[in-house]
Scaffold this active site. Structure first.
Site, PDB file in Angstrom:
ATOM      1  N   TYR A  32       0.653  -1.465   0.190  1.00 51.26           N
ATOM      2  CA  TYR A  32      -0.089  -0.077  -0.139  1.00 51.26           C
ATOM      3  C   TYR A  32       1.186   1.283   0.485  1.00 51.26           C
ATOM      4  CZ  TYR A  32       0.340   1.017   4.836  1.00 51.26           C
ATOM      5  OH  TYR A  32       1.649   1.786   6.239  1.00 51.26           O
ATOM      6  N   ARG A  51       8.640   3.704  -4.759  1.00 49.97           N
ATOM      7  CA  ARG A  51       8.668   2.992  -3.703  1.00 49.97           C
ATOM      8  C   ARG A  51       7.329   1.829  -3.747  1.00 49.97           C
ATOM      9  NH1 ARG A  51       7.469   5.072   2.364  1.00 49.97           N
ATOM     10  NH2 ARG A  51       5.813   5.448   1.586  1.00 49.97           N
ATOM     11  N   LYS A 150       6.681  -2.075   2.029  1.00 49.16           N
ATOM     12  CA  LYS A 150       5.088  -1.476   2.773  1.00 49.16           C
ATOM     13  C   LYS A 150       3.564  -2.295   2.422  1.00 49.16           C
ATOM     14  CE  LYS A 150       2.776   2.744   2.983  1.00 49.16           C
ATOM     15  NZ  LYS A 150       3.519   3.654   4.834  1.00 49.16           N
ATOM     16  N   GLU A 182      11.840   2.377  13.784  1.00 49.98           N
ATOM     17  CA  GLU A 182      10.851   3.546  13.743  1.00 49.98           C
ATOM     18  C   GLU A 182       9.810   3.477  14.220  1.00 49.98           C
ATOM     19  OE1 GLU A 182       9.555   2.747   9.974  1.00 49.98           O
ATOM     20  OE2 GLU A 182       9.799   0.377  10.035  1.00 49.98           O
TER      21      GLU A 182
HETATM   22  N1  PDD Z   1       3.080   5.244   7.768  1.00 52.55           N
HETATM   23  N2  PDD Z   1       7.458   3.846   8.627  1.00 52.55           N
HETATM   24  C1  PDD Z   1       5.971   3.055   8.764  1.00 52.55           C
HETATM   25  C2  PDD Z   1       6.167   2.073   9.628  1.00 52.55           C
HETATM   26  C3  PDD Z   1       5.007   3.772   8.135  1.00 52.55           C
HETATM   27  O1  PDD Z   1       3.778   2.922   8.285  1.00 52.55           O
HETATM   28  C4  PDD Z   1       4.748   4.943   7.978  1.00 52.55           C
HETATM   29  C5  PDD Z   1       4.220   5.183   6.532  1.00 52.55           C
HETATM   30  C6  PDD Z   1       6.077   6.090   7.591  1.00 52.55           C
HETATM   31  C7  PDD Z   1       6.881   7.311   6.797  1.00 52.55           C
HETATM   32  O2  PDD Z   1       7.051   6.689   5.736  1.00 52.55           O
HETATM   33  P1  PDD Z   1       6.574   7.987   4.517  1.00 52.55           P
HETATM   34  O3  PDD Z   1       7.005   9.190   4.721  1.00 52.55           O
HETATM   35  O4  PDD Z   1       6.224   7.234   3.268  1.00 52.55           O
HETATM   36  O5  PDD Z   1       4.671   8.266   4.834  1.00 52.55           O
HETATM   37  C8  PDD Z   1       7.444   4.964   8.073  1.00 52.55           C
HETATM   38  C9  PDD Z   1       1.824   5.124   6.851  1.00 52.55           C
HETATM   39  C10 PDD Z   1       1.470   6.823   6.161  1.00 52.55           C
HETATM   40  C11 PDD Z   1       0.439   4.388   6.987  1.00 52.55           C
HETATM   41  O6  PDD Z   1       0.372   3.176   7.402  1.00 52.55           O
HETATM   42  O7  PDD Z   1      -0.159   5.371   7.184  1.00 52.55           O
END
Ligand code: PDD
Length: 286
Positions: A32, A51, A150, A182
């Protein structure tokens, strides 16, 4: 009612359907992306698209036919739903074979399922949480080892948010071998003096699109960036801390495991990074 996108069709949300045999549903065999929308435009779309392709490739998932047209699909959903500020959620699964089987289905007969929907969030960029900062607890990172992909396997992050909620705080930072990986749905940072410290890229964390942009802007603003592991003890002694993600942008963290970070209020560096990120991203939005 929202208009959503399912496999080539724009439909009212209550008419959109996916098979019970879909591998996203049965096996969490899906990937996703979440892309934010400001001023009715997409933030960092190219980064999310890149990505997404990488996630598909890493899982040997067939690329859906619509892949080259995803920008248009995102824009159409923004238009149909009148989104000024919010997010677009996109999910691609390996599709729905006609029975449950661990073995991947033949890509000739089972094509990926593609679903997109909007989340309207007026005031997203002006969030009161950014003024107050958020509190986090630390929890052990119990996810699988390919967090750079992801995938929709979000059960542990979801449990982490519940642990945070039970502890009366906003979110959790996950720790592996003594170091912070994280946040449950965001990347984690600390600031010491003029240096921004965030974990190096690898299979242990998601390569955040917001992370890449924020580190670029930080370097352009003459801040030092160190990509390395840090501990919870180091975070508790830092001057500032923050998280980044597509839905929170740059969000100050003011408490870690009950200990105030710096003054216990949002600091100037995180505030400045948030401002730069929002300004620059709005300018580059599509
Ligand atoms: N989450 N780390 C994890 C585990 C995440 O699920 C996300 C993003 C990020 C940040 O990635 P980005 O900057 O590309 O959004 C880091 C999204 C927002 C979600 O699951 O809703």
């Amino acid at each position: 009612m929202r208009t959503v996108y399912v496999n080539g069709e724009y439909l009212p949300e209550n008419e959109a359907k996916v098979s019970i045999f879909d591998r996203g549903f049965l096996m969490a065999d899906g990937v996703y992306e979440v892309t934010s929308v400001l001023d009715g435009k997409l933030i960092d779309f190219a980064g999310h698209a890149k990505r997404l392709e990488r996630s598909l490739s890493e899982l040997d998932m067939p690329h859906p036919e619509v892949l080259p047209d995803l920008l248009e699909v995102h824009r159409e959903l923004v238009r149909l739903n009148g989104i000024e500020e919010g997010m677009i959620y996109l999910q691609i699964t390996r599709g729905a074979p006609d029975d449950r089987d661990f073995v991947f289905p033949d890509p000739e007969t089972t094509t990926p399922t593609v679903v997109l929907f909007t989340q309207n969030k007026p005031g997203l960029a002006n969030s009161p949480a950014a003024q107050k900062g958020i509190k986090v607890i630390s929890i052990e990172d119990q996810r699988w080892a390919r967090r750079d992909i992801k995938t929709v396997q979000l059960l542990f992050p979801s449990m982490g948010k519940m642990m945070a909620k039970a502890a009366g705080v906003d979110d959790a930072w996950m720790v592996e071998d003594g170091a912070v990986t994280e946040g449950t749905s965001n990347n984690a940072y600390i600031i010491k003096g003029n240096t921004i410290i965030t974990r190096h890229l690898g299979n242990e964390i998601l390569h955040g699109i917001t992370r890449a942009a924020v580190l670029r802007f930080a370097k352009e603003a003459q801040m030092q960036v160190e990509e390395r592991s840090f501990t919870i003890a180091e975070a508790q002694k830092a001057d500032e801390a923050f998280i980044t993600s597509a839905s929170t942008f740059v969000m100050p963290v003011v408490e870690v495991d009950g200990v105030a970070v710096g003054t216990g209020t949002p600091g100037p560096v995180a505030a400045r990074l948030r401002e730069i990120y929002l300004d620059e991203s709005r300018k580059a939005a599509v």
